[in-house]
Design an enzyme around this catalytic site. Structure first.
Site, mmCIF file in Angstrom:
data_model
loop_
_atom_site.group_PDB
_atom_site.id
_atom_site.type_symbol
_atom_site.label_atom_id
_atom_site.label_comp_id
_atom_site.label_asym_id
_atom_site.label_seq_id
_atom_site.Cartn_x
_atom_site.Cartn_y
_atom_site.Cartn_z
ATOM 1 N N HIS A 1 30.453 -5.410 55.011
ATOM 2 C CA HIS A 1 29.501 -6.485 54.712
ATOM 3 C C HIS A 1 30.046 -7.464 53.681
ATOM 4 C CE1 HIS A 1 27.921 -4.220 51.115
ATOM 5 N NE2 HIS A 1 27.715 -5.438 50.696
ATOM 6 N N ASP B 1 29.963 0.714 57.251
ATOM 7 C CA ASP B 1 30.225 -0.443 56.389
ATOM 8 C C ASP B 1 31.645 -0.384 55.812
ATOM 9 O OD1 ASP B 1 29.719 -2.748 55.022
ATOM 10 O OD2 ASP B 1 28.479 -1.834 53.471
ATOM 11 N N SER C 1 29.685 -3.556 45.606
ATOM 12 C CA SER C 1 29.964 -3.135 46.988
ATOM 13 C C SER C 1 31.456 -3.077 47.266
ATOM 14 C CB SER C 1 29.338 -4.114 47.981
ATOM 15 O OG SER C 1 27.985 -3.814 48.140
HETATM 16 N N1 ARG Z 1 25.030 -4.506 48.467
HETATM 17 C C1 ARG Z 1 25.484 -4.492 47.123
HETATM 18 C C2 ARG Z 1 26.755 -5.286 46.999
HETATM 19 O O1 ARG Z 1 27.069 -5.971 47.956
HETATM 20 C C3 ARG Z 1 25.629 -3.104 46.602
HETATM 21 C C4 ARG Z 1 24.310 -2.524 46.381
HETATM 22 C C5 ARG Z 1 24.381 -1.151 45.875
HETATM 23 N N2 ARG Z 1 23.126 -0.899 45.307
HETATM 24 C C6 ARG Z 1 22.791 0.231 44.695
HETATM 25 N N3 ARG Z 1 21.635 0.300 44.138
HETATM 26 N N4 ARG Z 1 23.610 1.246 44.651
HETATM 27 O O2 ARG Z 1 27.372 -5.399 45.957
#
Ligand code: ARG
Length: 261
Positions: A86, A140, A225
């Site tokens: 992503h 992912d 992420s």
């Molecule tokens: N989707 C987020 C990113 O792109 C990461 C989210 C992880 N969240 C969590 N509460 N562990 O950086």
């Protein structure tokens, strides 16, 4: 709309600010409302030298963050970086817009080394579903091939096995409200097990390709992420998604690496 998209974190938090738009058709939005207790959430500053294989994935087009950083990644071969699908989905055909910086404690500083990206491969099973307002990325995972080999240690990939705790690291935000952290931080996180994540996320959590970790005391958050979940010193997962950050009952979800094709 995967790449560079930072969705606001749930209906419970209506206040949000649009920081940037029209970035390759994606938008960056982060919430401003008060967040649950937290501070990577619950972490402490970590020297980049502790994670010589950890890369900050960025792009000059992502001008709202120093080094254009929006994700992490883990070096698994001299010119191979594992990151989240992503993170790079929209740029898969424009790898020249991506770079990876290793060895930098604070993204706002200098130091370390920055390497261009030659190509991007996204897991063939990558797809997105929804949990509340959150995008749920499945499989992912992406592999970035770097423009050159780097002279750095690689991280070994493993399974979380029966580990009860793990370690996370990243340059991401320290709470749902923190827009600006740029310092590398790490934290110890509990691995509550598949049942806990099933309770939180139902069928959105797929134990075949996900592993969950974290608590209200320590969690990853936005811009983490693609970065590591380490268990017993091995890379067991990549930071992927969650409902908010460090919310009670909603652990962080990581892409499992022991199911790599
Ligand atoms: N989707 C987020 C990113 O792109 C990461 C989210 C992880 N969240 C969590 N509460 N562990 O950086």
């Amino acid at each position: 709309m995967a790449l560079l998209t930072r969705r606001a974190l749930g209906t419970a938090r209506p206040a949000r600010r649009i920081l940037g738009t029209a970035l390759l058709g994606a938008s960056l939005s982060l919430p401003l409302a008060a967040s649950p207790a937290s501070a990577v959430v619950g972490g402490t500053p970590a020297p980049a030298a502790r994670y010589p294989w950890l890369g900050a994935v960025g792009s000059p087009v992502f001008f709202v963050r120093p080094a254009g950083q929006f994700c992490g990644g883990a070096l698994v071969g001299p010119d191979r970086l594992l990151t989240s699908a992503h993170c790079v989905g929209l740029l898969r055909d424009l790898p020249g817009l991506l770079n990876v910086t290793f060895g930098r404690d604070d993204l706002a500083g200098k130091g370390g080394e920055t390497v261009a990206v030659k190509s991007v491969r996204v897991h063939p099973g990558y797809r997105e579903t929804k949990f509340k307002d959150e995008t749920v990325p499945h499989h992912d995972l992406a592999v970035l091939t770097l423009a050159r080999r780097v002279n750095r240690p690689v991280v070994a990939v493993g399974s979380p096995g029966s580990a009860r705790t793990g370690r996370v690291a990243g340059w991401g935000t320290t709470s749902e409200d923190d827009l600006f952290n740029t310092r590398l931080r790490d934290a110890q996180v509990p691995l509550p097990g598949d049942a806990a994540c099933r309770r939180a996320y139902g069928a959105s959590y797929d134990p075949a390709d996900m592993v969950c970790a974290g608590s209200p005391k320590a969690d990853t958050c936005q811009f983490d992420s693609g970065g590591p979940l380490l268990a017993a010193g091995r890379l067991a997962g990549l930071t992927s998604w969650a409902y908010g950050c460090a919310r009670p009952g909603y652990p962080g979800v990581y892409a499992r690496l022991d199911s790599l094709p």
